[in-house]
Design a protein around this motif. Structure first.
Motif, PDB file in Angstrom:
ATOM      1  N   GLN A 140      12.306  65.930  76.503  1.00  0.00           N
ATOM      2  CA  GLN A 140      12.510  66.426  75.142  1.00  0.00           C
ATOM      3  C   GLN A 140      11.243  67.076  74.580  1.00  0.00           C
ATOM      4  O   GLN A 140      11.316  68.060  73.845  1.00  0.00           O
ATOM      5  CB  GLN A 140      12.940  65.283  74.214  1.00  0.00           C
ATOM      6  N   GLU A 187      11.952  73.695  73.385  1.00  0.00           N
ATOM      7  CA  GLU A 187      11.316  74.706  72.542  1.00  0.00           C
ATOM      8  C   GLU A 187      11.285  74.312  71.071  1.00  0.00           C
ATOM      9  O   GLU A 187      10.353  74.637  70.354  1.00  0.00           O
ATOM     10  CB  GLU A 187      12.047  76.039  72.710  1.00  0.00           C
ATOM     11  N   HIS A 188      12.327  73.589  70.627  1.00  0.00           N
ATOM     12  CA  HIS A 188      12.321  73.260  69.196  1.00  0.00           C
ATOM     13  C   HIS A 188      11.233  72.246  68.860  1.00  0.00           C
ATOM     14  O   HIS A 188      10.752  72.195  67.737  1.00  0.00           O
ATOM     15  CB  HIS A 188      13.699  72.800  68.722  1.00  0.00           C
ATOM     16  N   TYR A 242      11.491  64.756  66.160  1.00  0.00           N
ATOM     17  CA  TYR A 242      12.140  65.814  66.931  1.00  0.00           C
ATOM     18  C   TYR A 242      12.475  65.385  68.353  1.00  0.00           C
ATOM     19  O   TYR A 242      13.602  65.535  68.805  1.00  0.00           O
ATOM     20  CB  TYR A 242      11.279  67.065  66.913  1.00  0.00           C
ATOM     21  N   ARG A 281      14.909  62.091  68.575  1.00  0.00           N
ATOM     22  CA  ARG A 281      16.294  62.334  68.203  1.00  0.00           C
ATOM     23  C   ARG A 281      17.092  62.858  69.404  1.00  0.00           C
ATOM     24  O   ARG A 281      18.217  62.431  69.656  1.00  0.00           O
ATOM     25  CB  ARG A 281      16.345  63.334  67.050  1.00  0.00           C
ATOM     26  N   GLY A 282      16.483  63.749  70.158  1.00  0.00           N
ATOM     27  CA  GLY A 282      17.174  64.302  71.315  1.00  0.00           C
ATOM     28  C   GLY A 282      17.307  63.314  72.462  1.00  0.00           C
ATOM     29  O   GLY A 282      18.226  63.401  73.268  1.00  0.00           O
ATOM     30  N   THR A 307      17.268  77.884  70.711  1.00  0.00           N
ATOM     31  CA  THR A 307      16.550  76.742  71.266  1.00  0.00           C
ATOM     32  C   THR A 307      15.289  76.430  70.470  1.00  0.00           C
ATOM     33  O   THR A 307      14.752  75.344  70.576  1.00  0.00           O
ATOM     34  CB  THR A 307      16.156  76.999  72.738  1.00  0.00           C
ATOM     35  N   ALA A 308      14.829  77.392  69.677  1.00  0.00           N
ATOM     36  CA  ALA A 308      13.585  77.156  68.943  1.00  0.00           C
ATOM     37  C   ALA A 308      13.819  76.382  67.653  1.00  0.00           C
ATOM     38  O   ALA A 308      12.862  75.919  67.040  1.00  0.00           O
ATOM     39  CB  ALA A 308      12.889  78.480  68.640  1.00  0.00           C
ATOM     40  N   LEU A 309      15.070  76.244  67.234  1.00  0.00           N
ATOM     41  CA  LEU A 309      15.349  75.410  66.065  1.00  0.00           C
ATOM     42  C   LEU A 309      15.971  74.114  66.568  1.00  0.00           C
ATOM     43  O   LEU A 309      16.779  74.121  67.489  1.00  0.00           O
ATOM     44  CB  LEU A 309      16.325  76.121  65.124  1.00  0.00           C
ATOM     45  N   TYR A 329      19.284  69.076  65.580  1.00  0.00           N
ATOM     46  CA  TYR A 329      19.597  67.805  64.929  1.00  0.00           C
ATOM     47  C   TYR A 329      19.346  67.796  63.424  1.00  0.00           C
ATOM     48  O   TYR A 329      19.746  66.874  62.746  1.00  0.00           O
ATOM     49  CB  TYR A 329      18.799  66.675  65.578  1.00  0.00           C
ATOM     50  N   TYR A 330      18.613  68.778  62.916  1.00  0.00           N
ATOM     51  CA  TYR A 330      18.286  68.769  61.495  1.00  0.00           C
ATOM     52  C   TYR A 330      18.785  70.057  60.841  1.00  0.00           C
ATOM     53  O   TYR A 330      18.922  71.087  61.507  1.00  0.00           O
ATOM     54  CB  TYR A 330      16.777  68.608  61.303  1.00  0.00           C
TER      55      TYR A 330
END
Lengths: 325, 370, 353
Positions: free
Chosen positions: A218, A222-223, A241, A244-245, C116-118, C121-122
């Protein structure tokens, strides 16, 4: 949401019915007279006939199956008395109501499962996250290495060693035994301590490895990089971040382990000589006790199906892209 | 500058008189959507392709352009029968293959080949290059003169790879080389038509030209017809003599290269062309019209009524919502240049007096800036 | 722009010197196969309010360079040498905490694929508002107002409602707009856009490019625009840097580099690309071969194995000696200036149609 629950629960009922049918008819492929088995060694043909009638074995198989399944819904009457719903029939072997045996054994299984779960989630996820946070360092290597070794251990190997060290040789602890929590919380705790510890050690190692690898995966998303590029603190990025994944695979495994443990931790129970659902299941199938085996199977299937639904609900909660349908 | 339409080609058809190889009429593909309670049933459909008419002549290269979701890739897959059409008719060399069975397709299958976008996932990583290229021949029971292996080496050489690399695996090749392997595989059955679905868009700029040139060589020297599906308008223009522009499952404009690129009539074609970022090599290329649409393409689940482009069109009127414009040769179009529009634009791409800016954010910022 | 923007004094020009100055940057990754020289001696400057375009193919080091500027490389596998000076501050040696204060605040970044950059989950709103709360200390409510204002500015309809949406409920173009809103929310002095339109459709790309340009006018940010597409760069950039194999091979204003390119690699890029106004009878001229390995880069000029002009250089300087990129306008090539200009005019330009 309501639609989802109705659809899934009705699906679960159908699956339970199919599992029941499968187990039932598979049992009848065993070339055995169940009345003979139930009667023991010195049996007159008259006795057998009586038993056969009492157990309902004189009726066609399909009728027997139907009566068994209906008993779950509405209860049944036996020579021993009324068996209230959910009635899982009468054990061929002991003559007890199967449901009563299960209710009798279940608190132990539940204690074993819940206690173990709390320990291995706490330690497993904790060390896994720590290793992922410090990935590449000596600490990570120690954690990864030891969890690799520990996860290849087995309860039947680790259990006796712990028992002989802490109980038989030193007498520091008493042999594991089940005391209902309502009788004495202290004794309940002390009695379960060793099984919990041994079971949790092995599960902890597995959860450590999984938590570490999913977190590292995770963290490369990228996010997660975007969150860092926004200037968010590393700890925030890690726990908001990346974590969560990671929850999706973790919740999946928890659901599977939980349903497996609730339907009977056979090896743990035998290793520590505890009488839970797992032992009941083995006893039932070894003595070809059809109602008992059916009962334990359906009881286990119930947990698997319910936990599956709960896991799907959890997915939808964790990941907004998942739609319940 | 770009009026040179006739190309010195020995085989490609020079005009519309060429013999038709493939013709598609009213081709439609709807992907059903299931839902509902308590029993799941079809509740809607993604109208990916909706009544597409198209022809490809023998040895001709036809381009199919449009943005994502316009149905161009689905069209390619329907023609190669990788997907089953919902409605419409596909005729190949006079034979109706719309619903042809496996057995009926067999002789045709080898004549229509496909080249895929991703040279990484479209080659089996566990097979050698030789096996990859020869397996279509083996599957179709074709035994070329001189043996299969010889033929594979010939093909490798033809696509610019070293025949000695017969026994290598795909991961030993770069992206451009892998796409050459894909071309060699497509050529192994001597096809008459190749459907190329975004064959160069996954490649680096400097490599794209290598593959485009290879495909062009194949098309011209071997007389193979191409359906070239791509989103890059400059590459399609370079490769195709005729083009069809798709929007939301429909062909909105079709015509020869010059008509589409220099005399477009459909507002969407205008918008598409004006959006292409061009390297300005001199000042003269800068006076092209500027059209900025607003938002993205609507969902193909509930496409707009009438003309599907009307929700983003600056010329739309009431009529556009009620009646669907037919794809016809409207007045002012040359022969074989068909446009599906009630209120077509002037046939030029030159800069207008005022830019068309539909995007509200852009319009607001630009107004502020003045 | 009503709420909580920085004071004007903060962005007063601090003299003529570059706002971002990168000197002799070297980034190496240790991998199982050996050391990858991702960036190998790169220098460039970005002026306030200007746009520097960096063009190159995959593996040219253009993305790595910009991740390094923000300190987003993996410190465990990458070694960074050289200087990155942003507004007088050295970044290579800066601590993580100092970098955190900079990221999303003074320097923001837009990535290639907004899906993919965001984070899935939020909500989009939360992700946009987050850096504003972090860097300005604004309350949740203030940050929400500001985020809605930004969403409106980048052209998201009904911004107050869409604030609560998740990224998967946005279309591709809207997601990239949301990314832009997120990057500009703290009014950054420098915006790094890494292939921001590559994943988008051409008509949406045109909207986003114009939007970025117009917003730059308003916000006054400098932009580093990274792309492989010369067409996009010619629309966006003031200055241009062409990268190949971890090095800059040509530099100059966009006009200079695209109209009178000096490096054979730039010539190759231009002539391998078909143009809407080009002559279709003219075959494309690809660059032969494949991009070089970064594990084992060619000796001398990294482009020499694919270059058609090595025979014009006396001796074997191309394979033996690494050509330097002069400061200002120029190309890292052993051809002399007269050759560069004649070869382009006589051999390359006619092919560009």
């Amino acid at each position: 949401m309501l639609q989802f629950l109705i659809r899934r629960l009705s699906g679960a009922v159908v699956i339970m019915f199919l599992i029941g049918a499968f187990t039932f008819f598979l049992f009848y492929t065993i070339p055995q007279d169940f009345a003979q088995l139930s009667c023991g060694k010195n049996c007159s043909p008259e006795n057998i006939a009586v038993i056969r009638e009492n157990l309902g074995l004189d009726k066609p198989i399909t009728t027997q199956f139907w009566e068994f399944m209906m008993g779950i819904v509405s209860g049944r009457d036996f020579p021993q008395g009324h068996c209230a719903a959910p009635c899982l029939g009468v054990s061929f072997d002991s003559g007890q109501f199967v449901w009563d045996s299960i209710v009798d054994r279940f608190p132990l299984t539940l204690s074993l499962t819940i206690g173990g779960l709390v320990i291995f989630l706490l330690f497993g996820l904790g060390t896994g996250l720590m290793a992922a946070w410090k990935r590449g360092t000596a600490l990570d290597k120690v954690v990864s290495g030891s969890s690799m070794v520990l996860s290849s251990f087995q309860i039947y190997f680790l259990g006796p060693i712990v028992l002989s060290l802490l109980v038989f040789n030193t007498g520091w602890l008493e042999s594991p035994k089940y005391v209902p929590i309502t009788d004495s919380p202290g004794q309940w705790f002390m009695g379960m301590l060793i099984p919990w510890a041994v079971m949790a050690t092995i599960f902890t190692a597995q959860y450590t490895r999984m938590a570490r690898s999913t977190m590292i995966e995770q963290l490369q998303e990228e996010h997660v990089r975007t969150a860092r590029a926004k200037g968010m603190r590393q700890r925030y990025v890690f726990f908001r971040y990346a974590w969560r994944g990671s929850l999706i695979p973790i919740v999946t495994i928890i659901g599977m382990d939980l349903s497996a443990l609730l339907s009977g931790a056979v090896v743990t129970e035998f290793t520590f000589d505890l009488a839970g659902i797992g032992r009941l299941a083995v006893e039932g199938s070894l003595s070809k006790d059809l109602p008992l085996t059916m009962g334990v199977m359906l009881f286990g299937a119930f947990f698997i199906l319910i936990l599956n639904i709960i896991v799907d609900l959890a997915y939808a909660y964790i990941d907004p892209r998942v739609r319940l349908a | 500058m770009s009026d040179k339409l006739t190309l010195p080609k020995p085989q490609g058809p020079v005009d519309g008189a060429a013999e038709t190889l493939l013709s598609v009429e009213g081709l439609t593909k709807h992907f059903p959507i299931y839902g509902g309670f308590p029993i799941k049933r079809k509740v809607g459909a993604v109208q990916a392709v909706d009544g597409v008419d198209l022809t490809v002549g023998v040895g001709e290269s036809v381009g199919l352009v449009g943005e994502s979701g316009c149905g161009k890739s689905t069209t390619g897959r329907l023609i190669t029968r990788l997907l089953e059409p919902t409605a419409g008719k596909v005729t190949y060399a006079g034979q109706d293959i719309t619903h042809a069975s496996r057995r009926q397709m067999a002789p045709v299958r080898s004549e229509i080949q496909m080249i895929f976008q991703d040279p990484y996932s479209s080659l089996n990583p566990r097979q050698t290059v030789g096996t990859i290229i020869k397996s279509p021949m083996e599957v179709n029971g074709i035994n070329p003169k001189g043996g299969v292996e010889n033929r594979v080496r010939e093909l490798l050489e033809l696509v610019g790879l070293n025949p000695e690399h017969y026994n290598r695996f795909p991961h030993e090749f770069s992206g451009g080389q892998r796409q050459r392997i894909g071309v060699a595989r497509a050529l192994s059955l001597n096809p008459k038509l190749i459907v190329a679905d975004e064959p160069v868009s996954a490649l680096d700029v400097s490599i794209q030209a290598q593959v485009v040139n290879l495909l062009q060589k194949v098309q011209e020297e071997m007389g193979i017809a191409f359906l070239f599906i791509a989103h890059d308008l400059a590459i399609v223009r370079h490769f195709s003599q005729r083009l069809a522009v798709m929007y939301l499952g429909k062909v909105v404009e079709v015509g020869d290269r010059d008509s589409i690129y220099n005399r477009p009539r459909h507002p969407y074609t205008h918008a598409l062309l004006s959006a292409v970022p061009e390297v300005a090599l001199d000042d003269e290329t800068e006076d092209r019209e500027r059209i900025r649409l607003s938002g993205d393409v609507p969902s193909p689940i509930h496409p707009p009524s009438g003309c599907r482009f009307r929700t983003r069109c600056w010329k739309a009127q009431d009529k556009c919502a009620t009646s669907e414009p037919p794809l016809v040769q409207i007045s002012g179009n040359r022969e074989n240049h068909l446009t599906a529009c009630h209120f077509p634009e002037d046939p030029t791409t030159e800069a207008r007096d005022a830019d068309i800016v539909l995007d509200p954010a852009l319009a607001a910022l630009e107004k502020e800036g003045e | 722009m009503t709420t909580l923007t920085k004071t004007e004094g903060e962005r007063a020009p601090s003299g003529p010197e570059a706002f971002l100055s990168v000197r002799d940057l070297r980034v190496r990754f240790s991998t199982e196969d050996g050391i990858v020289k991702a960036v190998d001696g790169l220098s460039f400057d970005v002026e306030r309010g200007k746009t520097l375009g960096i063009v190159g193919e995959s593996g040219s080091g253009k993305s790595v360079t910009n991740l390094t500027v923000l300190g987003l490389h993996n410190p465990k596998t990458a070694t960074v040498e050289g200087e990155i000076v942003l507004d007088g501050k050295e970044l290579v040696t800066a601590t993580e905490k100092e970098m955190e204060k900079l990221r999303g605040n003074k320097v923001a970044m837009i990535f290639q694929d907004p899906l993919t950059a965001l984070s899935p989950y939020y909500t989009v709103g939360r992700q946009i508002a987050e850096p504003f709360m972090k860097h300005t200390g604004a309350s949740k409510k203030e940050a929400k107002l500001r985020a809605i204002e930004m969403l409106d500015k980048v052209g998201i309809p009904q911004p107050a409602m869409r604030f609560e949406d998740y990224p998967h409920q946005f279309s591709g173009g809207m997601r990239q707009r949301a990314m832009i809103a997120m990057s500009l929310i703290c009014n950054p002095d420098l915006l790094i856009a890494d292939e921001p339109t590559t994943a988008l459709d051409v008509t949406v790309q045109a909207q986003i490019l114009d939007l970025l340009k117009d917003l730059q006018q308003e916000f006054g940010s400098a932009i580093i625009f990274i792309t492989h597409d010369l067409g996009v760069i010619s629309k966006m950039a003031d200055d241009l840097l062409v990268m190949y194999s971890g090095r800059a091979v040509e530099r100059g204003s966009v006009r200079e580099v695209l109209r009178a390119p000096q490096h054979p690699y730039t010539w190759g890029l231009l002539s391998s690309m078909p143009r809407l106004g080009g002559d279709t009878a003219q075959a494309l001229t690809p660059i032969p071969g494949s991009p070089p390995s970064l594990l084992n880069p060619p000796s001398g000029c990294p482009f020499h194995p694919r270059c058609g002009f090595t025979s014009e250089v006396s001796g074997n300087r191309c394979s033996g000696e690494r050509p330097e990129l002069p400061a200002g306008r120029g190309a890292a090539c052993h051809l002399d200036d007269a050759q560069k200009s004649t070869f382009f005019i006589e051999q390359i330009k006619p092919r560009l149609g």
